[in-house]
Design a protein around this motif. Structure first.
Motif, short mmCIF file in Angstrom:
data_model
loop_
_atom_site.label_atom_id
_atom_site.label_comp_id
_atom_site.label_asym_id
_atom_site.label_seq_id
_atom_site.Cartn_x
_atom_site.Cartn_y
_atom_site.Cartn_z
N VAL A 71 -31.79 65.20 75.40
CA VAL A 71 -30.68 64.42 75.94
C VAL A 71 -30.11 65.04 77.20
O VAL A 71 -29.77 64.34 78.15
CB VAL A 71 -29.55 64.27 74.88
CG1 VAL A 71 -28.39 63.45 75.44
CG2 VAL A 71 -30.09 63.63 73.61
N SER A 72 -30.00 66.36 77.24
CA SER A 72 -29.28 67.02 78.32
C SER A 72 -29.82 68.43 78.53
O SER A 72 -30.48 68.99 77.64
CB SER A 72 -27.79 67.09 77.98
OG SER A 72 -27.07 67.89 78.89
N SER A 116 -33.34 61.37 77.61
CA SER A 116 -32.90 59.99 77.43
C SER A 116 -31.38 59.91 77.59
O SER A 116 -30.72 60.92 77.82
CB SER A 116 -33.30 59.47 76.05
OG SER A 116 -32.49 60.08 75.05
N ASP A 117 -30.82 58.70 77.43
CA ASP A 117 -29.38 58.53 77.56
C ASP A 117 -28.64 58.88 76.27
O ASP A 117 -27.43 58.76 76.20
CB ASP A 117 -29.04 57.11 77.99
CG ASP A 117 -29.47 56.06 76.97
OD1 ASP A 117 -30.02 56.43 75.90
OD2 ASP A 117 -29.28 54.85 77.24
N GLY A 118 -29.38 59.31 75.25
CA GLY A 118 -28.75 59.73 74.01
C GLY A 118 -28.49 58.61 73.02
O GLY A 118 -28.12 58.87 71.88
N VAL A 165 -31.27 66.34 68.02
CA VAL A 165 -30.05 66.81 68.68
C VAL A 165 -29.21 65.58 69.02
O VAL A 165 -29.64 64.72 69.81
CB VAL A 165 -30.38 67.60 69.96
CG1 VAL A 165 -29.10 68.07 70.64
CG2 VAL A 165 -31.29 68.78 69.64
N THR A 166 -28.03 65.48 68.43
CA THR A 166 -27.19 64.30 68.59
C THR A 166 -25.78 64.72 68.98
O THR A 166 -25.10 65.43 68.23
CB THR A 166 -27.11 63.48 67.28
OG1 THR A 166 -28.42 63.31 66.75
CG2 THR A 166 -26.48 62.12 67.53
N TYR A 167 -25.32 64.29 70.14
CA TYR A 167 -23.96 64.60 70.60
C TYR A 167 -23.01 63.53 70.05
O TYR A 167 -23.22 62.33 70.25
CB TYR A 167 -23.91 64.65 72.13
CG TYR A 167 -24.72 65.80 72.68
CD1 TYR A 167 -24.17 67.07 72.79
CD2 TYR A 167 -26.06 65.63 73.03
CE1 TYR A 167 -24.92 68.14 73.26
CE2 TYR A 167 -26.82 66.70 73.49
CZ TYR A 167 -26.25 67.95 73.60
OH TYR A 167 -27.00 69.01 74.06
N TRP A 174 -28.03 63.86 80.42
CA TRP A 174 -28.48 64.09 81.80
C TRP A 174 -29.90 63.56 81.90
O TRP A 174 -30.84 64.13 81.36
CB TRP A 174 -28.43 65.58 82.14
CG TRP A 174 -28.85 65.86 83.56
CD1 TRP A 174 -28.24 65.42 84.69
CD2 TRP A 174 -29.97 66.63 83.99
NE1 TRP A 174 -28.91 65.86 85.81
CE2 TRP A 174 -29.97 66.62 85.40
CE3 TRP A 174 -30.97 67.34 83.32
CZ2 TRP A 174 -30.95 67.28 86.16
CZ3 TRP A 174 -31.93 68.01 84.07
CH2 TRP A 174 -31.90 67.97 85.47
N TYR A 175 -30.05 62.43 82.58
CA TYR A 175 -31.35 61.76 82.60
C TYR A 175 -31.48 60.92 83.88
O TYR A 175 -30.51 60.75 84.63
CB TYR A 175 -31.49 60.84 81.38
CG TYR A 175 -30.51 59.69 81.35
CD1 TYR A 175 -30.90 58.41 81.71
CD2 TYR A 175 -29.17 59.89 81.00
CE1 TYR A 175 -30.00 57.35 81.69
CE2 TYR A 175 -28.27 58.85 80.99
CZ TYR A 175 -28.68 57.58 81.33
OH TYR A 175 -27.79 56.55 81.33
#
Length: 280
Positions: free
Chosen positions: A71-72, A145-147, A180-182, A200-201
């Motif tokens: 994701v970042s 990805s954008d999460g 990993v999940t924000y 960050w993508y």
């Protein structure tokens, strides 16, 4: 911006203090070369304000290829704070200011995606490192990805597991999915409107994103360990099973994050069974 300056004022001396010891450890092959980045990222996560919630555990203590979503750039700090690991990254990362140097010091395996003939050498290195008992993290989507979703997992480098086994029947290399999940940003649950603050993508610029994230104050993330995947000769099946597992764990973490945000009591919601909060 004040918070960003304070965080940097703490991270820079920390880096300068640990770096000489780490360089010596790399040069002379000391075992602490694996534990120093782990300690470093645990402290960095504390300074940034990252709160890690762990669901499940790594299976065993032997060599393992960890297949994770991406994701970042913060994923590196979060995962490294959980366990001593090395990463697989695209070759461009090696040339980034500061971040490239940190990646090299963590013994990252760099992949040149534009030169397919070099993938075999990278696969061989991953296999050798696994055979030596290391944990290697592969962001199996191949990009960030954008999460809000998990992209299809690519299977090319999963062949490193088979290389690690070779003719040595005594070597057992595990494959374990990780999600990993924000779930929280600045004290608020992460919905679609806040995901770009963490994810960050695409064409997002690194430095503005870096400054914004370090200025946030509090970031909640759930790291979920899936069940180990049985070793098979079909790398595509491994990628498919890992992708399914990661997608399910991300969805479960998002639901738990939203339920925690609306829990009718102060503080964070009680964790699910098997979950544990890490003081990263």
């Amino acid at each position: 911006m004040i918070r960003f300056v304070l965080v940097i004022a703490c991270v820079v001396p920390l880096t300068l203090a640990l770096l000489p010891l780490h360089i010596l450890a790399l040069r002379y092959g000391w075992r602490i070369q694996r534990s120093i980045p782990h300690l470093y990222h645990r402290i960095v996560c504390r300074l940034i304000g990252v709160r890690i919630r762990q669901v499940g555990r790594r299976s065993g203590t032997g060599p393992v290829l960890i297949l994770a979503n991406h994701v970042s750039w913060l994923d590196i700090c979060v995962i490294s704070a959980m366990a001593p690991v090395s990463f697989v990254a695209k070759s461009e990362v090696a040339g980034w200011p500061v971040f490239g140097a940190l990646a090299k010091w963590q013994r990252t395996v760099f992949i040149d995606r534009q030169a397919r003939h070099r993938t075999g050498a990278a696969t061989a290195e991953i296999g050798t490192r696994l055979k030596a008992g290391e944990a290697i993290v592969l962001f199996a989507e191949g990009t960030s990805s954008d999460g809000s979703r998990v992209l299809p997992f690519r299977s090319a480098l999963i062949g490193a597991v088979h290389h690690a086994l070779g003719d040595d029947s005594d070597t057992t290399v595990g494959v374990q999915p990780m999600a990993v999940t924000y779930t929280g940003f600045g004290g608020l649950p992460i919905g679609r409107e806040l995901r770009d603050r963490v994810a960050w993508y695409g064409d997002a610029e690194l430095i503005p994103h870096f400054i914004g994230l370090l200025s946030a104050g509090a970031i909640d993330v759930t790291v979920s360990w899936g069940e180990p995947i049985l070793h098979t000769s079909d790398r595509k099946a491994i990628a498919r099973d890992a992708e399914t597992s990661v997608r399910r764990m991300c969805e479960a973490a998002r639901r738990a994050g939203m339920q925690g945000a609306i829990a009718p009591r102060p503080g964070v919601a009680a964790p699910q069974a098997g979950a544990q909060f890490e003081p990263a």
